[in-house]
Write a protein that holds these residues in place. Structure first.
Motif, PDB file in Angstrom:
ATOM      1  N   VAL A  79      14.315  46.363 -12.181  1.00  0.00           N
ATOM      2  CA  VAL A  79      14.091  47.096 -10.942  1.00  0.00           C
ATOM      3  C   VAL A  79      15.449  47.487 -10.368  1.00  0.00           C
ATOM      4  CG1 VAL A  79      11.897  45.942 -10.405  1.00  0.00           C
ATOM      5  CG2 VAL A  79      14.037  44.942  -9.605  1.00  0.00           C
ATOM      6  N   SER A  80      15.431  48.241  -9.283  1.00  0.00           N
ATOM      7  CA  SER A  80      16.696  48.550  -8.626  1.00  0.00           C
ATOM      8  C   SER A  80      17.266  47.255  -8.045  1.00  0.00           C
ATOM      9  CB  SER A  80      16.497  49.592  -7.530  1.00  0.00           C
ATOM     10  OG  SER A  80      15.820  49.019  -6.433  1.00  0.00           O
ATOM     11  N   ALA A  81      18.583  47.209  -7.901  1.00  0.00           N
ATOM     12  CA  ALA A  81      19.233  46.006  -7.375  1.00  0.00           C
ATOM     13  C   ALA A  81      18.746  45.690  -5.960  1.00  0.00           C
ATOM     14  CB  ALA A  81      20.746  46.180  -7.404  1.00  0.00           C
ATOM     15  N   GLY A  82      18.458  46.717  -5.169  1.00  0.00           N
ATOM     16  CA  GLY A  82      17.959  46.500  -3.807  1.00  0.00           C
ATOM     17  C   GLY A  82      16.598  45.841  -3.794  1.00  0.00           C
ATOM     18  N   ILE A  83      15.701  46.304  -4.652  1.00  0.00           N
ATOM     19  CA  ILE A  83      14.374  45.701  -4.743  1.00  0.00           C
ATOM     20  C   ILE A  83      14.491  44.270  -5.265  1.00  0.00           C
ATOM     21  CG2 ILE A  83      12.184  45.779  -6.015  1.00  0.00           C
ATOM     22  CD1 ILE A  83      12.296  48.837  -5.672  1.00  0.00           C
ATOM     23  N   ALA A  84      15.370  44.052  -6.236  1.00  0.00           N
ATOM     24  CA  ALA A  84      15.560  42.698  -6.774  1.00  0.00           C
ATOM     25  C   ALA A  84      16.052  41.747  -5.687  1.00  0.00           C
ATOM     26  CB  ALA A  84      16.537  42.728  -7.949  1.00  0.00           C
ATOM     27  N   ALA A  85      16.996  42.202  -4.872  1.00  0.00           N
ATOM     28  CA  ALA A  85      17.530  41.346  -3.801  1.00  0.00           C
ATOM     29  C   ALA A  85      16.449  41.021  -2.777  1.00  0.00           C
ATOM     30  CB  ALA A  85      18.717  42.033  -3.129  1.00  0.00           C
ATOM     31  N   THR A  86      15.617  42.005  -2.446  1.00  0.00           N
ATOM     32  CA  THR A  86      14.531  41.767  -1.493  1.00  0.00           C
ATOM     33  C   THR A  86      13.505  40.803  -2.076  1.00  0.00           C
ATOM     34  OG1 THR A  86      14.845  43.950  -0.509  1.00  0.00           O
ATOM     35  CG2 THR A  86      12.722  42.883  -0.125  1.00  0.00           C
ATOM     36  N   ALA A  87      13.132  40.995  -3.349  1.00  0.00           N
ATOM     37  CA  ALA A  87      12.172  40.092  -4.000  1.00  0.00           C
ATOM     38  C   ALA A  87      12.746  38.687  -4.100  1.00  0.00           C
ATOM     39  CB  ALA A  87      11.790  40.627  -5.375  1.00  0.00           C
ATOM     40  N   GLN A  88      14.045  38.591  -4.296  1.00  0.00           N
ATOM     41  CA  GLN A  88      14.690  37.270  -4.355  1.00  0.00           C
ATOM     42  C   GLN A  88      14.541  36.560  -3.006  1.00  0.00           C
ATOM     43  OE1 GLN A  88      19.009  37.216  -4.730  1.00  0.00           O
ATOM     44  NE2 GLN A  88      18.861  35.409  -6.036  1.00  0.00           N
ATOM     45  N   GLN A  89      14.766  37.299  -1.940  1.00  0.00           N
ATOM     46  CA  GLN A  89      14.641  36.712  -0.602  1.00  0.00           C
ATOM     47  C   GLN A  89      13.205  36.352  -0.255  1.00  0.00           C
ATOM     48  OE1 GLN A  89      16.297  39.349   2.341  1.00  0.00           O
ATOM     49  NE2 GLN A  89      17.841  37.835   2.841  1.00  0.00           N
ATOM     50  N   LEU A  90      12.294  37.297  -0.497  1.00  0.00           N
ATOM     51  CA  LEU A  90      10.899  37.099  -0.081  1.00  0.00           C
ATOM     52  C   LEU A  90      10.127  36.128  -0.967  1.00  0.00           C
ATOM     53  CD1 LEU A  90       9.870  40.772   0.790  1.00  0.00           C
ATOM     54  CD2 LEU A  90      10.378  38.916   2.380  1.00  0.00           C
ATOM     55  N   PHE A  91      10.387  36.190  -2.279  1.00  0.00           N
ATOM     56  CA  PHE A  91       9.555  35.427  -3.222  1.00  0.00           C
ATOM     57  C   PHE A  91      10.344  34.361  -3.985  1.00  0.00           C
ATOM     58  CE2 PHE A  91       7.822  39.744  -2.802  1.00  0.00           C
ATOM     59  CZ  PHE A  91       6.624  39.438  -2.196  1.00  0.00           C
ATOM     60  N   LYS A  92      11.626  34.198  -3.633  1.00  0.00           N
ATOM     61  CA  LYS A  92      12.482  33.181  -4.271  1.00  0.00           C
ATOM     62  C   LYS A  92      12.583  33.387  -5.784  1.00  0.00           C
ATOM     63  CE  LYS A  92      12.831  31.272  -0.240  1.00  0.00           C
ATOM     64  NZ  LYS A  92      13.360  32.253   0.670  1.00  0.00           N
ATOM     65  N   LEU A  93      12.606  34.647  -6.220  1.00  0.00           N
ATOM     66  CA  LEU A  93      12.755  34.958  -7.636  1.00  0.00           C
ATOM     67  C   LEU A  93      14.231  35.213  -7.938  1.00  0.00           C
ATOM     68  CD1 LEU A  93       9.758  37.434  -8.057  1.00  0.00           C
ATOM     69  CD2 LEU A  93       9.924  35.099  -8.954  1.00  0.00           C
ATOM     70  N   ALA A 118       6.247  43.153   2.754  1.00  0.00           N
ATOM     71  CA  ALA A 118       7.345  43.366   1.797  1.00  0.00           C
ATOM     72  C   ALA A 118       8.052  44.682   2.093  1.00  0.00           C
ATOM     73  CB  ALA A 118       6.818  43.351   0.370  1.00  0.00           C
ATOM     74  N   MET A 119       7.273  45.732   2.405  1.00  0.00           N
ATOM     75  CA  MET A 119       7.884  47.019   2.756  1.00  0.00           C
ATOM     76  C   MET A 119       8.691  46.903   4.034  1.00  0.00           C
ATOM     77  SD  MET A 119       4.931  49.801   2.125  1.00  0.00           S
ATOM     78  CE  MET A 119       4.327  50.252   0.521  1.00  0.00           C
ATOM     79  N   LYS A 120       8.189  46.168   5.017  1.00  0.00           N
ATOM     80  CA  LYS A 120       8.935  45.985   6.268  1.00  0.00           C
ATOM     81  C   LYS A 120      10.267  45.299   6.004  1.00  0.00           C
ATOM     82  CE  LYS A 120       4.952  45.857   9.350  1.00  0.00           C
ATOM     83  NZ  LYS A 120       4.074  45.036  10.151  1.00  0.00           N
ATOM     84  N   ALA A 121      10.240  44.278   5.157  1.00  0.00           N
ATOM     85  CA  ALA A 121      11.479  43.563   4.828  1.00  0.00           C
ATOM     86  C   ALA A 121      12.452  44.478   4.078  1.00  0.00           C
ATOM     87  CB  ALA A 121      11.159  42.334   3.992  1.00  0.00           C
ATOM     88  N   PHE A 122      11.910  45.264   3.166  1.00  0.00           N
ATOM     89  CA  PHE A 122      12.739  46.205   2.420  1.00  0.00           C
ATOM     90  C   PHE A 122      13.363  47.236   3.354  1.00  0.00           C
ATOM     91  CE2 PHE A 122      13.205  50.260   0.186  1.00  0.00           C
ATOM     92  CZ  PHE A 122      14.111  49.881  -0.789  1.00  0.00           C
ATOM     93  N   LEU A 123      12.565  47.794   4.245  1.00  0.00           N
ATOM     94  CA  LEU A 123      13.078  48.792   5.186  1.00  0.00           C
ATOM     95  C   LEU A 123      14.136  48.191   6.108  1.00  0.00           C
ATOM     96  CD1 LEU A 123       9.761  50.678   6.031  1.00  0.00           C
ATOM     97  CD2 LEU A 123      11.712  51.543   4.717  1.00  0.00           C
ATOM     98  N   ALA A 124      13.924  46.957   6.519  1.00  0.00           N
ATOM     99  CA  ALA A 124      14.913  46.288   7.374  1.00  0.00           C
ATOM    100  C   ALA A 124      16.235  46.109   6.622  1.00  0.00           C
ATOM    101  CB  ALA A 124      14.383  44.937   7.849  1.00  0.00           C
ATOM    102  N   LYS A 125      16.147  45.730   5.342  1.00  0.00           N
ATOM    103  CA  LYS A 125      17.342  45.564   4.516  1.00  0.00           C
ATOM    104  C   LYS A 125      18.035  46.894   4.285  1.00  0.00           C
ATOM    105  CE  LYS A 125      18.492  41.758   2.397  1.00  0.00           C
ATOM    106  NZ  LYS A 125      19.711  41.095   2.766  1.00  0.00           N
ATOM    107  N   ALA A 126      17.248  47.950   4.121  1.00  0.00           N
ATOM    108  CA  ALA A 126      17.792  49.283   3.831  1.00  0.00           C
ATOM    109  C   ALA A 126      18.372  49.919   5.081  1.00  0.00           C
ATOM    110  CB  ALA A 126      16.705  50.166   3.231  1.00  0.00           C
ATOM    111  N   GLY A 127      18.108  49.354   6.233  1.00  0.00           N
ATOM    112  CA  GLY A 127      18.622  49.895   7.474  1.00  0.00           C
ATOM    113  C   GLY A 127      17.842  51.087   7.987  1.00  0.00           C
TER     114      GLY A 127
END
Length: 128
Positions: A79-93, A118-127
């Motif tokens: 996946v994209s590095a941004g999605i991977a970082a978000t999934a790592q935070q949200l799902f501990k992967l 998950a989308m809310k967390a992603f959008l928050a990370k993306a600014g």
């Protein structure tokens, strides 16, 4: 460029000291976006350029199913590095950057009333 990453735990025999390369993924069971998705086209083109075959065990056009497949141990996802970082935070992967592969800029559009946590967390990370 949009860097890619591997999402999911690496097998014990695959413990690189630095960032992973696409060649490191050849033996891993992979969960990938479906071939109709642009991100997958970037990945397939990079593999073809490097003459690498990827072992795909599941294809999906759903980010939820992709992350769920990784969570249930079906394989690792590219996946994209941004999605991977978000999934790592949200799902501990675990996520691992890929050093030799990137995709174009990726965006998604959703209806205001169907934004998932998950989308809310992603959008928050993306600014956004």
């Amino acid at each position: 460029p949009n860097p890619m990453a591997l999402l999911g735990p690496l097998p014990a025999h695959c413990a690189p000291t630095g960032p992973l390369t696409l060649a490191d993924l050849q033996e891993l069971p992979l969960i990938l976006p479906s071939t109709t998705m642009q991100f997958r086209r970037y990945l397939d083109e990079a593999a073809a350029r490097q003459q690498i075959s990827l072992r795909v065990v599941l294809e999906t056009d759903s980010l939820f199913h992709l992350v769920n497949g990784v969570s249930h141990g079906l394989g690792c996802a590219v996946v994209s590095a941004g999605i991977a970082a978000t999934a790592q935070q949200l799902f501990k992967l675990p996520c691992h950057p890929l050093s030799d592969t990137s995709a174009g800029t990726i965006a998604f559009i959703t209806r205001k009333h169907s934004v998932t946590p998950a989308m809310k967390a992603f959008l928050a990370k993306a600014g956004a």
